[in-house]
Scaffold this motif. Structure first.
Motif, PDB file in Angstrom:
ATOM      1  N   ASP A   1       0.824  -1.210   0.000  1.00 63.58           N
ATOM      2  CA  ASP A   1       0.000   0.000   0.000  1.00 63.58           C
ATOM      3  C   ASP A   1       0.856   1.258   0.000  1.00 63.58           C
ATOM      4  OD1 ASP A   1      -2.299  -1.498  -0.047  1.00 63.58           O
ATOM      5  OD2 ASP A   1      -2.669  -1.356   2.118  1.00 63.58           O
ATOM      6  N   THR A   2       1.977   1.205   0.703  1.00 65.93           N
ATOM      7  CA  THR A   2       2.897   2.348   0.710  1.00 65.93           C
ATOM      8  C   THR A   2       3.468   2.582  -0.685  1.00 65.93           C
ATOM      9  OG1 THR A   2       3.491   2.010   3.030  1.00 65.93           O
ATOM     10  CG2 THR A   2       5.040   3.258   1.687  1.00 65.93           C
ATOM     11  N   ARG A   3       3.792   1.504  -1.388  1.00 66.45           N
ATOM     12  CA  ARG A   3       4.284   1.634  -2.762  1.00 66.45           C
ATOM     13  C   ARG A   3       3.230   2.271  -3.659  1.00 66.45           C
ATOM     14  NH1 ARG A   3       7.118  -2.470  -6.312  1.00 66.45           N
ATOM     15  NH2 ARG A   3       7.722  -0.470  -7.215  1.00 66.45           N
ATOM     16  N   ILE A   4       1.979   1.849  -3.505  1.00 67.18           N
ATOM     17  CA  ILE A   4       0.881   2.421  -4.292  1.00 67.18           C
ATOM     18  C   ILE A   4       0.839   3.937  -4.085  1.00 67.18           C
ATOM     19  CG2 ILE A   4      -1.630   2.619  -4.449  1.00 67.18           C
ATOM     20  CD1 ILE A   4      -0.780   0.173  -5.880  1.00 67.18           C
ATOM     21  N   GLU A   5       0.895   4.363  -2.841  1.00 68.43           N
ATOM     22  CA  GLU A   5       0.833   5.796  -2.525  1.00 68.43           C
ATOM     23  C   GLU A   5       2.029   6.537  -3.107  1.00 68.43           C
ATOM     24  OE1 GLU A   5       0.568   5.987   1.687  1.00 68.43           O
ATOM     25  OE2 GLU A   5      -1.419   5.032   1.771  1.00 68.43           O
ATOM     26  N   ASP A   6       3.208   5.947  -3.001  1.00 69.99           N
ATOM     27  CA  ASP A   6       4.411   6.597  -3.519  1.00 69.99           C
ATOM     28  C   ASP A   6       4.355   6.756  -5.039  1.00 69.99           C
ATOM     29  OD1 ASP A   6       5.402   6.749  -0.956  1.00 69.99           O
ATOM     30  OD2 ASP A   6       6.741   5.021  -1.153  1.00 69.99           O
ATOM     31  N   ILE A   7       3.870   5.716  -5.720  1.00 68.44           N
ATOM     32  CA  ILE A   7       3.800   5.773  -7.186  1.00 68.44           C
ATOM     33  C   ILE A   7       2.712   6.754  -7.626  1.00 68.44           C
ATOM     34  CG2 ILE A   7       3.290   4.446  -9.273  1.00 68.44           C
ATOM     35  CD1 ILE A   7       4.621   2.049  -7.907  1.00 68.44           C
ATOM     36  N   GLN A   8       1.601   6.802  -6.906  1.00 68.41           N
ATOM     37  CA  GLN A   8       0.569   7.788  -7.214  1.00 68.41           C
ATOM     38  C   GLN A   8       1.148   9.203  -7.176  1.00 68.41           C
ATOM     39  OE1 GLN A   8      -2.324   6.687  -4.194  1.00 68.41           O
ATOM     40  NE2 GLN A   8      -3.818   6.115  -5.767  1.00 68.41           N
TER      41      GLN A   8
ATOM     42  N   GLY B   1      -0.530 -13.748 -10.623  1.00 67.78           N
ATOM     43  CA  GLY B   1      -1.654 -13.259  -9.842  1.00 67.78           C
ATOM     44  C   GLY B   1      -1.406 -13.015  -8.372  1.00 67.78           C
ATOM     45  N   GLY B   2      -0.151 -13.012  -7.922  1.00 67.48           N
ATOM     46  CA  GLY B   2       0.130 -12.867  -6.501  1.00 67.48           C
ATOM     47  C   GLY B   2       0.825 -11.565  -6.140  1.00 67.48           C
ATOM     48  N   VAL B   3       1.173 -11.448  -4.863  1.00 67.18           N
ATOM     49  CA  VAL B   3       1.721 -10.202  -4.347  1.00 67.18           C
ATOM     50  C   VAL B   3       3.104  -9.891  -4.912  1.00 67.18           C
ATOM     51  CG1 VAL B   3       2.647 -11.364  -2.290  1.00 67.18           C
ATOM     52  CG2 VAL B   3       2.249  -8.895  -2.238  1.00 67.18           C
ATOM     53  N   ILE B   4       3.912 -10.908  -5.174  1.00 67.88           N
ATOM     54  CA  ILE B   4       5.229 -10.662  -5.755  1.00 67.88           C
ATOM     55  C   ILE B   4       5.066 -10.097  -7.160  1.00 67.88           C
ATOM     56  CG2 ILE B   4       7.402 -11.724  -6.493  1.00 67.88           C
ATOM     57  CD1 ILE B   4       7.017 -13.790  -4.257  1.00 67.88           C
ATOM     58  N   ALA B   5       4.179 -10.708  -7.947  1.00 63.80           N
ATOM     59  CA  ALA B   5       3.899 -10.204  -9.288  1.00 63.80           C
ATOM     60  C   ALA B   5       3.312  -8.801  -9.234  1.00 63.80           C
ATOM     61  CB  ALA B   5       2.953 -11.146 -10.014  1.00 63.80           C
ATOM     62  N   ALA B   6       2.436  -8.544  -8.270  1.00 61.71           N
ATOM     63  CA  ALA B   6       1.824  -7.213  -8.153  1.00 61.71           C
ATOM     64  C   ALA B   6       2.897  -6.141  -7.970  1.00 61.71           C
ATOM     65  CB  ALA B   6       0.840  -7.189  -6.989  1.00 61.71           C
ATOM     66  N   ASN B   7       3.880  -6.421  -7.151  1.00 61.97           N
ATOM     67  CA  ASN B   7       4.966  -5.461  -6.958  1.00 61.97           C
ATOM     68  C   ASN B   7       5.801  -5.289  -8.224  1.00 61.97           C
ATOM     69  OD1 ASN B   7       5.339  -4.267  -4.107  1.00 61.97           O
ATOM     70  ND2 ASN B   7       4.763  -6.372  -3.678  1.00 61.97           N
ATOM     71  N   LEU B   8       5.937  -6.358  -9.004  1.00 64.69           N
ATOM     72  CA  LEU B   8       6.675  -6.260 -10.259  1.00 64.69           C
ATOM     73  C   LEU B   8       5.886  -5.482 -11.308  1.00 64.69           C
ATOM     74  CD1 LEU B   8       8.181  -9.869 -10.379  1.00 64.69           C
ATOM     75  CD2 LEU B   8       9.410  -7.720  -9.947  1.00 64.69           C
ATOM     76  N   VAL B   9       4.550  -5.571 -11.276  1.00 63.36           N
ATOM     77  CA  VAL B   9       3.722  -4.724 -12.133  1.00 63.36           C
ATOM     78  C   VAL B   9       3.979  -3.258 -11.787  1.00 63.36           C
ATOM     79  CG1 VAL B   9       1.357  -4.014 -12.678  1.00 63.36           C
ATOM     80  CG2 VAL B   9       1.929  -6.442 -12.547  1.00 63.36           C
ATOM     81  N   LEU B  10       4.035  -2.960 -10.508  1.00 63.94           N
ATOM     82  CA  LEU B  10       4.320  -1.584 -10.084  1.00 63.94           C
ATOM     83  C   LEU B  10       5.687  -1.132 -10.581  1.00 63.94           C
ATOM     84  CD1 LEU B  10       2.941  -1.497  -6.412  1.00 63.94           C
ATOM     85  CD2 LEU B  10       1.806  -0.803  -8.539  1.00 63.94           C
ATOM     86  N   ASP B  11       6.659  -2.053 -10.599  1.00 62.12           N
ATOM     87  CA  ASP B  11       7.976  -1.725 -11.156  1.00 62.12           C
ATOM     88  C   ASP B  11       7.851  -1.293 -12.615  1.00 62.12           C
ATOM     89  OD1 ASP B  11       9.202  -2.364  -8.772  1.00 62.12           O
ATOM     90  OD2 ASP B  11       9.964  -4.310  -9.450  1.00 62.12           O
ATOM     91  N   ASP B  12       7.051  -2.048 -13.388  1.00 59.94           N
ATOM     92  CA  ASP B  12       6.867  -1.719 -14.806  1.00 59.94           C
ATOM     93  C   ASP B  12       6.201  -0.361 -14.973  1.00 59.94           C
ATOM     94  OD1 ASP B  12       8.042  -4.012 -15.840  1.00 59.94           O
ATOM     95  OD2 ASP B  12       6.155  -5.117 -15.982  1.00 59.94           O
ATOM     96  N   ILE B  13       5.194  -0.110 -14.178  1.00 64.14           N
ATOM     97  CA  ILE B  13       4.482   1.167 -14.281  1.00 64.14           C
ATOM     98  C   ILE B  13       5.408   2.328 -13.951  1.00 64.14           C
ATOM     99  CG2 ILE B  13       2.644   2.556 -13.229  1.00 64.14           C
ATOM    100  CD1 ILE B  13       1.014  -0.077 -13.067  1.00 64.14           C
ATOM    101  N   GLU B  14       6.225   2.143 -12.924  1.00 63.64           N
ATOM    102  CA  GLU B  14       7.226   3.168 -12.606  1.00 63.64           C
ATOM    103  C   GLU B  14       8.174   3.376 -13.780  1.00 63.64           C
ATOM    104  OE1 GLU B  14       8.529   3.796  -8.118  1.00 63.64           O
ATOM    105  OE2 GLU B  14       8.820   1.717  -8.752  1.00 63.64           O
ATOM    106  N   SER B  15       8.628   2.279 -14.340  1.00 65.56           N
ATOM    107  CA  SER B  15       9.617   2.340 -15.420  1.00 65.56           C
ATOM    108  C   SER B  15       9.071   3.043 -16.659  1.00 65.56           C
ATOM    109  CB  SER B  15      10.068   0.920 -15.776  1.00 65.56           C
ATOM    110  OG  SER B  15      10.952   0.923 -16.874  1.00 65.56           O
TER     111      SER B  15
END
Length: 326
Positions: free
Chosen positions: A181-188, A304-318
């Motif tokens: 959730d903290t990552r979500i807020e930071d990326i937003q 579909g899991g939490v590790i993949a979710a964080n990697l999706v966030l990596d892509d969006i950041e990138s």
């Protein structure tokens, strides 16, 4: 003489009792061990998709029957003794978890379990999914306490919370969720106005092309970020399947992420190449602007899991955060 011998004997016994008493008083590891043994014997009951299951203590030998569940366990520091294989071409583990799954026994796939292999592992907890394995629940329950999540669609956090409860690791689970959730807020915050871009999501398979909506794995993440979706994809269901080329305009967006599920025969890759080179696709504004990005199917959809979710966030950041490397 007898009295003297008697006093020696009494003194010797007293000394033994004294030493024994000191040993017991100072033997803290044994005392703690007894307490831990008692803790392990405590039971708790988990409500889940198939009813209620009572579990004795904190499970140590866990078999997990979904890919997203495997990621949940790993994120909480639990390596399963058995797991269903990843939905990957080589039939083993996704690349992003392979290093953590060394030595884990494969017990079939999500859709086709190997019950004999599961029984041989003698687990003390089995975690599965009603959507995939409802027909096997009774057999699994005879092997070990079994907990089932309801579905594999929608917000992965719901299943994750159930898994943490079943593992008796609620605190560890909360830490994982809070970090996400903290990552979500930071990326937003980092996205700024870019959060208003309309993000299109497309998938290519050997026999199918899909446009993904909000109740998909990637769709949930994009919604958590507050990102916009094209009108054709701003729907509460899972996806539009069986898409024909006449529906290519529905793929339009400010940005497109697409992924391809390749089984190893090259068919899905051929479908992908045919579509992205089609004149209708090339005429999309998102294609002409060069904002069509190919990403990993395993990470953006299949795992579909939490590790993949964080990697999706990596892509969006990138790709989307200004100043990030692409």
């Amino acid at each position: 003489m007898r009295k003297k011998t008697l006093w020696y004997f009494v003194g010797f016994v007293s000394l033994l009792l004294l030493l024994a008493g000191c040993g017991t008083a100072n033997n803290e590891p044994d005392t703690q061990g007894s307490s831990n043994e008692a803790t392990r014997e405590e039971s708790y009951t988990v409500k889940h998709a198939m009813g209620e299951t009572t579990i004795e203590g904190t499970p140590e030998k866990v078999v997990i029957l979904t890919n997203e569940g495997t990621e949940a366990l790993l994120s909480m520091g639990v390596t399963p003794i058995g797991a269903v294989q990843s939905w990957s071409a080589d039939g083993e583990w996704f690349d992003h978890i392979a290093a953590d799954m060394e030595g884990v026994e494969i017990v079939g796939t999500e859709s086709e379990l190997n019950l004999e292999a599961i029984a041989k592992l003698q687990p003390d907890l089995i975690i599965g999914n009603k959507m995939r394995q409802e027909k096997s629940y009774e057999q699994l329950s005879k092997i070990a306490p079994t907990v089932f999540a309801e579905t594999l669609r929608g917000n992965w956090k719901e299943n994750f919370t159930l898994y943490a409860e079943a593992l008796n690791k609620q605190e560890e689970g909360e830490e994982v969720i809070n970090a996400y959730d903290t990552r979500i807020e930071d990326i937003q915050t980092a996205l700024g106005e870019s959060v208003n871009q309309e993000v299109s999501v497309v998938r290519f398979l050997g026999q199918d092309v899909r446009i993904y909506h909000k109740d998909s794995f990637s769709g949930v993440i994009l919604e958590q970020l507050g990102m916009a979706r094209p009108a054709e994809q701003d729907k509460e269901d899972f996806a539009e399947k069986g898409v024909t080329k006449e529906r290519i305009p529905a793929m339009e967006g400010d940005v497109m992420f697409y992924f391809t599920y390749e089984t190893g025969d090259g068919e899905a890759t051929s479908v992908e190449e045919e579509w992205i080179n089609d004149p209708l696709f090339k005429n999309l504004e998102v294609a002409k602007s060069g904002k069509v990005y190919k990403v990993s199917d395993a990470i953006w959809n299949t795992a579909g899991g939490v590790i993949a979710a964080n990697l999706v966030l990596d892509d969006i950041e990138s790709y989307l955060v200004e100043g990030s490397e692409q």
